[in-house]
Design a protein around this motif. Structure first.
Motif, PDB file in Angstrom:
ATOM      1  N   ARG A 193       0.950  -1.250   0.026  1.00 32.45           N
ATOM      2  CA  ARG A 193       0.069   0.134  -0.225  1.00 32.45           C
ATOM      3  C   ARG A 193       0.909   1.130  -0.049  1.00 32.45           C
ATOM      4  NH1 ARG A 193      -5.019  -0.620   4.542  1.00 32.45           N
ATOM      5  NH2 ARG A 193      -6.131  -2.238   3.193  1.00 32.45           N
ATOM      6  N   PHE A 194       1.967   1.225   0.883  1.00 33.59           N
ATOM      7  CA  PHE A 194       2.811   2.456   0.787  1.00 33.59           C
ATOM      8  C   PHE A 194       3.436   2.904  -0.303  1.00 33.59           C
ATOM      9  CE2 PHE A 194       6.572   4.829   2.071  1.00 33.59           C
ATOM     10  CZ  PHE A 194       6.265   5.568   3.158  1.00 33.59           C
ATOM     11  N   TRP A 195       4.198   1.954  -0.890  1.00 28.98           N
ATOM     12  CA  TRP A 195       4.937   2.155  -2.161  1.00 28.98           C
ATOM     13  C   TRP A 195       4.054   2.344  -3.445  1.00 28.98           C
ATOM     14  CZ3 TRP A 195       9.051   4.689  -0.828  1.00 28.98           C
ATOM     15  CH2 TRP A 195       9.655   4.095  -0.079  1.00 28.98           C
ATOM     16  N   ASN A 196       2.926   1.740  -3.368  1.00 31.53           N
ATOM     17  CA  ASN A 196       2.002   1.877  -4.549  1.00 31.53           C
ATOM     18  C   ASN A 196       1.318   3.394  -4.583  1.00 31.53           C
ATOM     19  OD1 ASN A 196       0.361   1.296  -6.566  1.00 31.53           O
ATOM     20  ND2 ASN A 196      -1.293   0.405  -5.572  1.00 31.53           N
ATOM     21  N   LEU A 197       1.076   3.839  -3.335  1.00 30.95           N
ATOM     22  CA  LEU A 197       0.681   5.129  -3.096  1.00 30.95           C
ATOM     23  C   LEU A 197       1.826   6.284  -3.831  1.00 30.95           C
ATOM     24  CD1 LEU A 197      -1.199   7.385  -2.308  1.00 30.95           C
ATOM     25  CD2 LEU A 197      -0.052   7.330  -0.281  1.00 30.95           C
ATOM     26  N   PHE A 198       2.920   5.981  -3.301  1.00 31.29           N
ATOM     27  CA  PHE A 198       3.856   6.905  -3.740  1.00 31.29           C
ATOM     28  C   PHE A 198       4.242   6.771  -5.332  1.00 31.29           C
ATOM     29  CE2 PHE A 198       4.025   7.580   0.601  1.00 31.29           C
ATOM     30  CZ  PHE A 198       3.804   9.045   1.048  1.00 31.29           C
ATOM     31  N   SER A 199       4.341   5.571  -5.479  1.00 30.40           N
ATOM     32  CA  SER A 199       4.776   5.402  -7.230  1.00 30.40           C
ATOM     33  C   SER A 199       3.542   5.809  -7.855  1.00 30.40           C
ATOM     34  CB  SER A 199       4.596   3.850  -7.295  1.00 30.40           C
ATOM     35  OG  SER A 199       3.440   3.256  -7.419  1.00 30.40           O
ATOM     36  N   GLU A 200       2.332   6.064  -7.429  1.00 28.38           N
ATOM     37  CA  GLU A 200       1.427   6.725  -8.224  1.00 28.38           C
ATOM     38  C   GLU A 200       1.384   8.177  -8.321  1.00 28.38           C
ATOM     39  OE1 GLU A 200      -3.408   7.291  -7.608  1.00 28.38           O
ATOM     40  OE2 GLU A 200      -2.665   5.409  -6.964  1.00 28.38           O
ATOM     41  N   LEU A 201       1.887   8.611  -7.158  1.00 26.50           N
ATOM     42  CA  LEU A 201       1.904  10.182  -6.935  1.00 26.50           C
ATOM     43  C   LEU A 201       3.119  10.634  -7.587  1.00 26.50           C
ATOM     44  CD1 LEU A 201       0.839  10.719  -3.152  1.00 26.50           C
ATOM     45  CD2 LEU A 201      -0.557  10.859  -5.036  1.00 26.50           C
TER      46      LEU A 201
END
Length: 274
Positions: A146-154
């Motif tokens: 969840r954490f890295w998926n969010l920041f990869s998206e942003l």
């Protein structure tokens, strides 16, 4: 995704290998990196002098030691100078940092977004129910996913995120009971000694990184950060915010990504990572 590189150093100097494959870190302030690694080494040495193997703790893993190669790649690549924002987590998860040496280190995201791979050894005493497979681990680390998926998206690419930000764990140790059940630092009998040690070196990290903002990932790290502020009497104006922990076990946390985005927007933190 681009090809993942296995940076097993052999007898080579790790910094030369990293700069060869990652031109963006050729101008690394090696003194800064060495200072950070020295703080980590000092923390580990201090922790090793204490006996945390008391019931219910049966197993202790320290991935900054047995996964030191990939842990150091992470630091050398992404912690090359002071940071405006520090995301501070609690301690390694069994299917994340315990496997990769990287905070919130789900293997997919560490390999395919952070572009880190390499040899991971074994802890001195391995729990049969929590074996270390390193980057061959196929189980998802839900919080890290969840954490890295969010920041990869942003952020699209990690360099944008790490230009001003860094992610670090307060405690490098993972604790398990005899069945392999994960125990948090708050669950152990030697909690006070553990926190005294980790607080001291967390303070050292803050002095080195000089963040303007600390994002405590979860309640525990908000409390520990406030305790460090109080004990060490920080006079500079570091802002502290608590971000919801990405663990799916948290109550009403199915929409963590939306909550996290709102959190970043409400506290004007998008400017640090975009």
């Amino acid at each position: 995704m681009s090809e993942v590189l296995d940076l097993s150093f052999g007898n080579c100097d790790p910094s030369s290998v990293i700069s060869r494959y990652f031109p963006s870190v050729q101008n690394v302030d090696q003194n800064f990196v060495n200072q950070f690694l020295q703080i980590q080494d000092n923390l580990n040495e201090c922790l090793s002098k204490n006996d945390f193997l008391k019931p219910p703790v049966k197993y202790i893993y320290n991935p900054t030691e047995y996964a030191s190669k990939t842990n150091q790649i992470y630091i050398k690549k992404y912690c090359t100078g002071p940071k405006k924002i520090l995301f501070i987590g609690m301690n390694p998860g069994p299917f994340g940092m315990c496997q990769t040496g990287v905070p919130f280190g789900d293997t997919y995201w560490v390999k395919n977004w952070l572009q880190i791979d390499g040899e991971v050894l074994k802890p001195l005493k391995e729990c049969p129910n929590r074996p270390i497979f390193g980057f061959q681990c196929t189980r998802k680390e839900q919080s890290g996913d969840r954490f890295w998926n969010l920041f990869s998206e942003l952020c699209t690419d990690p360099e944008k995120f790490f230009n001003c930000a860094f992610v670090y764990n307060y405690c490098p140790l993972a604790f398990m009971d005899g069945t392999g059940r994960n125990l948090t630092p708050a669950d152990i009998k030697e909690r006070k000694n553990l926190e005294l040690i980790c607080d001291k070196y967390y303070h050292e990290v803050l002095k080195l990184l000089q963040p303007e903002v600390i994002v405590a990932v979860g309640d525990y790290m908000e409390k520990r950060t406030k305790a460090v502020f109080k004990v060490y009497e920080f006079t500079n104006s570091i802002k502290l915010f608590r971000m919801p922990h990405p663990s799916p076990r948290a109550v009403n946390n199915q929409n963590w990504s939306e909550k996290a985005k709102r959190f970043l927007e409400q506290h004007n933190l998008m400017e640090f990572i975009l």
